[in-house]
Scaffold this motif. Structure first.
Motif, PDB file in Angstrom:
ATOM      1  N   ASN A   1       0.823  -1.202   0.000  1.00 12.52           N
ATOM      2  CA  ASN A   1       0.000   0.000   0.000  1.00 12.52           C
ATOM      3  C   ASN A   1       0.860   1.256   0.000  1.00 12.52           C
ATOM      4  OD1 ASN A   1      -2.466  -1.401  -0.181  1.00 12.52           O
ATOM      5  ND2 ASN A   1      -2.485  -1.792   2.013  1.00 12.52           N
ATOM      6  N   ASP A   2       0.735   2.166   0.976  1.00  7.68           N
ATOM      7  CA  ASP A   2       1.497   3.413   0.909  1.00  7.68           C
ATOM      8  C   ASP A   2       2.965   3.258   1.299  1.00  7.68           C
ATOM      9  OD1 ASP A   2       1.074   3.041   3.593  1.00  7.68           O
ATOM     10  OD2 ASP A   2       0.288   5.053   3.984  1.00  7.68           O
ATOM     11  N   SER A   3       3.408   2.024   1.590  1.00  9.25           N
ATOM     12  CA  SER A   3       4.840   1.774   1.797  1.00  9.25           C
ATOM     13  C   SER A   3       5.437   1.055   0.580  1.00  9.25           C
ATOM     14  CB  SER A   3       5.080   0.935   3.057  1.00  9.25           C
ATOM     15  OG  SER A   3       4.654  -0.405   2.877  1.00  9.25           O
ATOM     16  N   ARG A   4       4.725   1.088  -0.516  1.00 10.35           N
ATOM     17  CA  ARG A   4       5.193   0.430  -1.746  1.00 10.35           C
ATOM     18  C   ARG A   4       6.582   0.938  -2.133  1.00 10.35           C
ATOM     19  NH1 ARG A   4       2.133   0.654  -7.625  1.00 10.35           N
ATOM     20  NH2 ARG A   4       3.194  -1.135  -8.567  1.00 10.35           N
ATOM     21  N   PHE A   5       7.430   0.008  -2.586  1.00  3.40           N
ATOM     22  CA  PHE A   5       8.810   0.263  -3.016  1.00  3.40           C
ATOM     23  C   PHE A   5       9.785   0.430  -1.856  1.00  3.40           C
ATOM     24  CE2 PHE A   5       6.386   2.612  -6.506  1.00  3.40           C
ATOM     25  CZ  PHE A   5       6.258   1.480  -7.288  1.00  3.40           C
ATOM     26  N   ARG A   6       9.315   0.466  -0.597  1.00  3.05           N
ATOM     27  CA  ARG A   6      10.206   0.744   0.532  1.00  3.05           C
ATOM     28  C   ARG A   6      10.908  -0.497   1.082  1.00  3.05           C
ATOM     29  NH1 ARG A   6      10.148   5.804   2.603  1.00  3.05           N
ATOM     30  NH2 ARG A   6       8.536   7.201   1.821  1.00  3.05           N
ATOM     31  N   LEU A   7      10.861  -1.598   0.338  1.00  3.02           N
ATOM     32  CA  LEU A   7      11.602  -2.793   0.744  1.00  3.02           C
ATOM     33  C   LEU A   7      12.882  -2.949  -0.080  1.00  3.02           C
ATOM     34  CD1 LEU A   7      11.200  -4.892   2.928  1.00  3.02           C
ATOM     35  CD2 LEU A   7       9.899  -6.294   1.328  1.00  3.02           C
ATOM     36  N   GLY A   8      13.229  -1.918  -0.842  1.00  6.14           N
ATOM     37  CA  GLY A   8      14.472  -1.927  -1.614  1.00  6.14           C
ATOM     38  C   GLY A   8      14.282  -2.450  -3.030  1.00  6.14           C
ATOM     39  N   LEU A   9      15.259  -2.158  -3.887  1.00  9.35           N
ATOM     40  CA  LEU A   9      15.156  -2.501  -5.303  1.00  9.35           C
ATOM     41  C   LEU A   9      15.034  -4.001  -5.555  1.00  9.35           C
ATOM     42  CD1 LEU A   9      17.680  -0.075  -7.072  1.00  9.35           C
ATOM     43  CD2 LEU A   9      15.183  -0.081  -7.229  1.00  9.35           C
ATOM     44  N   TYR A  10      15.784  -4.813  -4.805  1.00  8.52           N
ATOM     45  CA  TYR A  10      15.757  -6.266  -5.027  1.00  8.52           C
ATOM     46  C   TYR A  10      14.346  -6.812  -4.878  1.00  8.52           C
ATOM     47  CZ  TYR A  10      16.664 -11.243  -4.430  1.00  8.52           C
ATOM     48  OH  TYR A  10      16.640 -12.614  -4.555  1.00  8.52           O
ATOM     49  N   TYR A  11      13.657  -6.386  -3.828  1.00  7.01           N
ATOM     50  CA  TYR A  11      12.290  -6.854  -3.609  1.00  7.01           C
ATOM     51  C   TYR A  11      11.311  -6.199  -4.582  1.00  7.01           C
ATOM     52  CZ  TYR A  11      13.231  -9.699   0.455  1.00  7.01           C
ATOM     53  OH  TYR A  11      13.677 -10.704   1.269  1.00  7.01           O
ATOM     54  N   THR A  12      11.511  -4.906  -4.847  1.00  6.06           N
ATOM     55  CA  THR A  12      10.595  -4.178  -5.717  1.00  6.06           C
ATOM     56  C   THR A  12      10.621  -4.697  -7.150  1.00  6.06           C
ATOM     57  OG1 THR A  12      10.778  -2.178  -4.373  1.00  6.06           O
ATOM     58  CG2 THR A  12      10.028  -1.901  -6.648  1.00  6.06           C
ATOM     59  N   LEU A  13      11.822  -4.991  -7.656  1.00  4.98           N
ATOM     60  CA  LEU A  13      11.966  -5.360  -9.056  1.00  4.98           C
ATOM     61  C   LEU A  13      11.962  -6.861  -9.316  1.00  4.98           C
ATOM     62  CD1 LEU A  13      14.702  -2.793 -10.156  1.00  4.98           C
ATOM     63  CD2 LEU A  13      12.211  -2.596 -10.347  1.00  4.98           C
ATOM     64  N   PHE A  14      12.250  -7.669  -8.292  1.00  6.67           N
ATOM     65  CA  PHE A  14      12.346  -9.111  -8.526  1.00  6.67           C
ATOM     66  C   PHE A  14      11.450  -9.933  -7.597  1.00  6.67           C
ATOM     67  CE2 PHE A  14      14.369 -13.215  -7.455  1.00  6.67           C
ATOM     68  CZ  PHE A  14      14.174 -13.856  -8.673  1.00  6.67           C
ATOM     69  N   THR A  15      11.730  -9.884  -6.296  1.00  9.91           N
ATOM     70  CA  THR A  15      11.071 -10.808  -5.369  1.00  9.91           C
ATOM     71  C   THR A  15       9.555 -10.630  -5.313  1.00  9.91           C
ATOM     72  OG1 THR A  15      13.073 -10.808  -4.011  1.00  9.91           O
ATOM     73  CG2 THR A  15      11.077 -11.723  -3.024  1.00  9.91           C
ATOM     74  N   ILE A  16       9.096  -9.389  -5.163  1.00 11.60           N
ATOM     75  CA  ILE A  16       7.651  -9.167  -5.054  1.00 11.60           C
ATOM     76  C   ILE A  16       6.917  -9.480  -6.360  1.00 11.60           C
ATOM     77  CG2 ILE A  16       5.852  -7.444  -4.628  1.00 11.60           C
ATOM     78  CD1 ILE A  16       7.733  -6.174  -2.555  1.00 11.60           C
TER      79      ILE A  16
ATOM     80  N   LEU B   1      11.429   3.431  13.798  1.00 15.10           N
ATOM     81  CA  LEU B   1       9.988   3.315  13.609  1.00 15.10           C
ATOM     82  C   LEU B   1       9.465   4.535  12.866  1.00 15.10           C
ATOM     83  CD1 LEU B   1       9.045   2.276  17.251  1.00 15.10           C
ATOM     84  CD2 LEU B   1       8.916   0.775  15.254  1.00 15.10           C
ATOM     85  N   GLY B   2       8.442   4.340  12.047  1.00 14.61           N
ATOM     86  CA  GLY B   2       7.804   5.481  11.407  1.00 14.61           C
ATOM     87  C   GLY B   2       7.057   5.114  10.151  1.00 14.61           C
ATOM     88  N   PRO B   3       6.141   5.964   9.717  1.00 14.98           N
ATOM     89  CA  PRO B   3       5.351   5.689   8.513  1.00 14.98           C
ATOM     90  C   PRO B   3       6.178   5.726   7.231  1.00 14.98           C
ATOM     91  CG  PRO B   3       4.900   7.897   9.337  1.00 14.98           C
ATOM     92  CD  PRO B   3       5.738   7.218  10.378  1.00 14.98           C
ATOM     93  N   LYS B   4       7.346   6.368   7.277  1.00 14.92           N
ATOM     94  CA  LYS B   4       8.202   6.468   6.088  1.00 14.92           C
ATOM     95  C   LYS B   4       9.445   5.595   6.210  1.00 14.92           C
ATOM     96  CE  LYS B   4       5.563   9.626   4.250  1.00 14.92           C
ATOM     97  NZ  LYS B   4       4.740   9.311   3.048  1.00 14.92           N
ATOM     98  N   GLU B   5       9.437   4.639   7.138  1.00 19.16           N
ATOM     99  CA  GLU B   5      10.608   3.788   7.338  1.00 19.16           C
ATOM    100  C   GLU B   5      10.790   2.867   6.131  1.00 19.16           C
ATOM    101  OE1 GLU B   5      13.918   3.131   8.665  1.00 19.16           O
ATOM    102  OE2 GLU B   5      12.651   4.445   9.871  1.00 19.16           O
ATOM    103  N   GLY B   6      12.032   2.419   5.932  1.00 15.08           N
ATOM    104  CA  GLY B   6      12.370   1.617   4.762  1.00 15.08           C
ATOM    105  C   GLY B   6      13.222   2.424   3.800  1.00 15.08           C
ATOM    106  N   HIS B   7      13.540   1.837   2.643  1.00 18.27           N
ATOM    107  CA  HIS B   7      14.415   2.510   1.684  1.00 18.27           C
ATOM    108  C   HIS B   7      14.060   2.065   0.272  1.00 18.27           C
ATOM    109  CE1 HIS B   7      18.105   4.124  -0.111  1.00 18.27           C
ATOM    110  NE2 HIS B   7      18.306   4.775   1.034  1.00 18.27           N
ATOM    111  N   TYR B   8      14.088   3.013  -0.669  1.00 21.51           N
ATOM    112  CA  TYR B   8      13.736   2.689  -2.047  1.00 21.51           C
ATOM    113  C   TYR B   8      14.803   1.856  -2.753  1.00 21.51           C
ATOM    114  CZ  TYR B   8       9.929   6.061  -1.680  1.00 21.51           C
ATOM    115  OH  TYR B   8       8.782   6.721  -1.299  1.00 21.51           O
ATOM    116  N   ILE B   9      16.058   1.974  -2.321  1.00 19.98           N
ATOM    117  CA  ILE B   9      17.159   1.275  -2.999  1.00 19.98           C
ATOM    118  C   ILE B   9      17.632   0.076  -2.193  1.00 19.98           C
ATOM    119  CG2 ILE B   9      19.520   1.488  -3.864  1.00 19.98           C
ATOM    120  CD1 ILE B   9      18.923   4.462  -4.386  1.00 19.98           C
ATOM    121  N   PHE B  10      17.940   0.283  -0.929  1.00 24.46           N
ATOM    122  CA  PHE B  10      18.519  -0.775  -0.096  1.00 24.46           C
ATOM    123  C   PHE B  10      17.444  -1.472   0.735  1.00 24.46           C
ATOM    124  CE2 PHE B  10      21.750   2.597  -0.497  1.00 24.46           C
ATOM    125  CZ  PHE B  10      22.680   1.898  -1.268  1.00 24.46           C
TER     126      PHE B  10
END
Length: 210
Positions: free
Chosen positions: A111-126, A170-179
């Motif tokens: 949902n609104d944390s989309r892409f925040r698990l890093g590129l590997y998950y965003t482009l391949f795993t998910i 902790l936070g609503p914007k936690e995570g990273h778009y690349i890592f």
């Protein structure tokens, strides 16, 4: 507190049981197969039931102060609705039993944390491995958000079986778009048990990583 744990046979669920008992809570654990919980404790009650069969789990919700859900499964690649259907039944059971507090684990990348698990998950795993699983998690989150419960959704980064550090972000914007950011299951359980009492993130979805 009197706490109901759902998903107690999973790795995060086991940490919830361990730490919950250490903190002195009275725990009820709802499991499909009771023999999978290898813990004996005077404050631990194991009840057999299935979240997809509401009639089997009604008794577990009686007189509980809160519900901690670590519901999950291993059917990743095929289309599944286990999480969303199970959560719908949990919400209904809570409403019928007048249990208002729910703390539920999902994942970053939804949902609104989309892409925040890093590129590997965003482009391949998910998209190629976890697509249906994450699609179901997204439905699960929306059901919780649209309910009348006092809820907190916990979105961890990549989970691993590390030690409890008690120091995490902790936070609503936690995570990273690349890592890809990581977090131990022990610390996720620590935060869930803390949040069920502190209510700092009431009716919010919060990311948790190191």
């Amino acid at each position: 507190m009197k706490l109901l744990i759902i998903g107690g046979t999973g790795k995060t669920g086991r940490q919830l049981i361990k730490q919950g008992l250490e903190q002195g809570h009275e725990l009820t654990v709802l499991v499909r197969k009771s023999g999978k919980v290898k813990v004996n404790h005077p404050k631990l009650r194991i009840l057999q039931g299935d979240v997809l069969k509401p009639e089997t789990m009604t008794a577990a919700f009686k007189d509980q102060n809160a519900v901690l859900s670590a519901l999950g499964h291993k059917r990743f690649i095929i289309r599944t609705t286990i999480l969303s259907r199970g959560t719908a039944n949990i919400i209904e059971a809570m409403e019928n039993s007048r249990v208002n507090r729910l703390v539920c684990i999902t994942s970053l990348g939804i949902n609104d944390s989309r892409f925040r698990l890093g590129l590997y998950y965003t482009l391949f795993t998910i998209p190629f491995i976890l697509f249906f699983y994450f699609q179901d998690k997204a439905k699960q989150e929306k059901m919780i958000m649209n309910s009348d419960l006092e809820w907190t959704i916990v979105r961890p980064g990549q989970l691993f079986n590390g030690k409890k550090r008690r120091k995490y972000k902790l936070g609503p914007k936690e995570g990273h778009y690349i890592f890809t950011k990581f977090i131990s299951r022990a610390d996720v359980a620590h935060f869930m048990l803390q949040e069920v009492q502190d209510r700092k993130y009431l009716n919010k979805a919060v990311g948790i990583t190191y």
